[in-house]
Design a protein around this motif. Structure first.
Motif, PDB file in Angstrom:
ATOM      1  N   UNK A 163       0.856  -1.193   0.000  1.00 44.90           N
ATOM      2  CA  UNK A 163       0.000   0.000   0.000  1.00 44.90           C
ATOM      3  C   UNK A 163       0.887   1.237   0.000  1.00 44.90           C
ATOM      4  N   UNK A 164       0.470   2.281  -0.677  1.00 47.51           N
ATOM      5  CA  UNK A 164       1.294   3.486  -0.739  1.00 47.51           C
ATOM      6  C   UNK A 164       1.532   4.056   0.650  1.00 47.51           C
ATOM      7  N   UNK A 165       0.556   3.915   1.532  1.00 48.11           N
ATOM      8  CA  UNK A 165       0.686   4.445   2.893  1.00 48.11           C
ATOM      9  C   UNK A 165       1.800   3.764   3.675  1.00 48.11           C
ATOM     10  N   UNK A 166       2.247   2.585   3.232  1.00 49.99           N
ATOM     11  CA  UNK A 166       3.336   1.872   3.904  1.00 49.99           C
ATOM     12  C   UNK A 166       4.589   2.747   4.010  1.00 49.99           C
ATOM     13  N   UNK A 167       4.761   3.643   3.051  1.00 45.58           N
ATOM     14  CA  UNK A 167       5.979   4.442   2.981  1.00 45.58           C
ATOM     15  C   UNK A 167       5.874   5.762   3.733  1.00 45.58           C
ATOM     16  N   UNK A 168       4.719   6.020   4.352  1.00 40.46           N
ATOM     17  CA  UNK A 168       4.583   7.226   5.160  1.00 40.46           C
ATOM     18  C   UNK A 168       3.739   8.289   4.489  1.00 40.46           C
ATOM     19  N   UNK A 169       3.633   9.421   5.152  1.00 36.95           N
ATOM     20  CA  UNK A 169       2.759  10.504   4.698  1.00 36.95           C
ATOM     21  C   UNK A 169       3.302  11.137   3.426  1.00 36.95           C
ATOM     22  N   UNK A 170       2.456  11.908   2.778  1.00 39.11           N
ATOM     23  CA  UNK A 170       2.885  12.718   1.644  1.00 39.11           C
ATOM     24  C   UNK A 170       2.118  14.026   1.668  1.00 39.11           C
ATOM     25  N   UNK A 171       2.791  15.078   1.257  1.00 40.57           N
ATOM     26  CA  UNK A 171       2.154  16.382   1.124  1.00 40.57           C
ATOM     27  C   UNK A 171       1.741  16.663  -0.309  1.00 40.57           C
ATOM     28  N   UNK A 172       2.306  15.930  -1.258  1.00 42.84           N
ATOM     29  CA  UNK A 172       1.967  16.111  -2.667  1.00 42.84           C
ATOM     30  C   UNK A 172       2.371  14.866  -3.441  1.00 42.84           C
ATOM     31  N   UNK A 173       1.673  14.646  -4.543  1.00 41.71           N
ATOM     32  CA  UNK A 173       1.962  13.535  -5.449  1.00 41.71           C
ATOM     33  C   UNK A 173       2.262  14.123  -6.827  1.00 41.71           C
ATOM     34  N   UNK A 174       3.390  13.740  -7.403  1.00 47.00           N
ATOM     35  CA  UNK A 174       3.758  14.151  -8.754  1.00 47.00           C
ATOM     36  C   UNK A 174       3.649  12.944  -9.675  1.00 47.00           C
ATOM     37  N   UNK A 175       2.986  13.128 -10.810  1.00 43.84           N
ATOM     38  CA  UNK A 175       2.772  12.044 -11.771  1.00 43.84           C
ATOM     39  C   UNK A 175       3.424  12.427 -13.090  1.00 43.84           C
ATOM     40  N   UNK A 176       4.265  11.545 -13.620  1.00 42.34           N
ATOM     41  CA  UNK A 176       4.928  11.845 -14.890  1.00 42.34           C
ATOM     42  C   UNK A 176       3.989  11.674 -16.077  1.00 42.34           C
ATOM     43  N   UNK A 177       3.108  10.662 -16.009  1.00 43.46           N
ATOM     44  CA  UNK A 177       2.149  10.413 -17.085  1.00 43.46           C
ATOM     45  C   UNK A 177       1.114   9.431 -16.559  1.00 43.46           C
TER      46      UNK A 177
END
Length: 246
Positions: A41-55
């Protein structure tokens, strides 16, 4: 600046009390054979303040995983022109960023969308993230292109370059096969990192997908990286969950 390798092509950056994730995913689709490495799960890696997507290819953009980890209102930044497609999948705080445009995530952290060339002709950007006196560039699943020199001149030098290395050749249903790689090969990634003046190349986008004849990863990636790098550029191989301190 501390960077953690996520599955496939994803990374998580911590700098100046800000956490940013780029291209986080939780799965490889079964039509591409599923994942050959553990997924989280993405949450496994900790919090995030923003998500950047290349494509928006599904091996780089996982809206359900993002919403599950951070909620639909997490700020998500995509290449300009893809905002509507991202919002249609449930994300409510989507921001389109034009090529060579920058925005601030804090008083000390800035992100810039740079040109990138997608192997299937779809819209894609590379992300430059600056903070705490460091610069890193994440290039999604780019092909070789002619922008490397302008990146070096106008934005470098880079402390780390996260570049695809698996030179994948596709044979998708309904498409004429070309026999040509849709992203950088190991040798091309070394050449790109050299032109960029990157202090270290961190290979991404390899080892997770292999599903012939649809998806064909180039062989002997790590040995070829070592042979091509010689004294030109340092290569830092990170396994998923491992970290790099800059």
């Amino acid at each position: 600046m501390n960077i953690q390798k996520l599955p496939w092509a994803g990374i998580r950056i911590e700098t100046d009390d800000i956490a940013i994730v780029i291209d986080p995913i939780t799965r490889i689709l079964e039509e591409f054979g599923g994942a050959r490495e553990p997924m989280y799960p993405i949450s496994y890696f900790g919090k995030a303040d923003a998500v950047l997507i290349t494509h928006l290819h599904e091996d780089h953009f996982d809206p359900a995983g993002i919403i599950e980890a951070y909620g639909a209102a997490i700020p998500v930044y995509v290449p300009a022109g893809l905002e509507g497609a991202a919002r249609a999948l449930g994300l409510t705080n989507v921001n389109g960023v034009a090529v060579r445009s920058s925005f601030e995530l804090s008083s000390d952290v800035k992100a810039t969308a740079l040109p990138s060339v997608d192997g299937l002709g779809d819209i894609q950007v590379a992300w430059l993230v600056e903070g705490s006196g460091r610069k890193v560039i994440h290039c999604g699943d780019t092909l070789w292109h002619g922008y490397w020199w302008s990146f070096a001149q106008n934005y470098g030098p880079f402390d780390a370059a996260f570049l695809p290395v698996n030179g994948a050749v596709l044979e998708l249903p309904g498409m004429m096969p070309s026999g040509q790689p849709i992203c950088l090969t190991p040798e091309q990634a070394i050449a790109a990192a050299t032109v960029l003046g990157a202090k270290t190349l961190v290979p991404i986008h390899y080892g997770t997908m292999q599903y012939p004849p649809i998806y064909n990863e180039t062989p002997n990636i790590e040995a070829r990286l070592a042979a091509a790098s010689k004294v030109q550029v340092n290569v830092t191989l990170l396994k998923t969950t491992e970290k790099l301190a800059l």
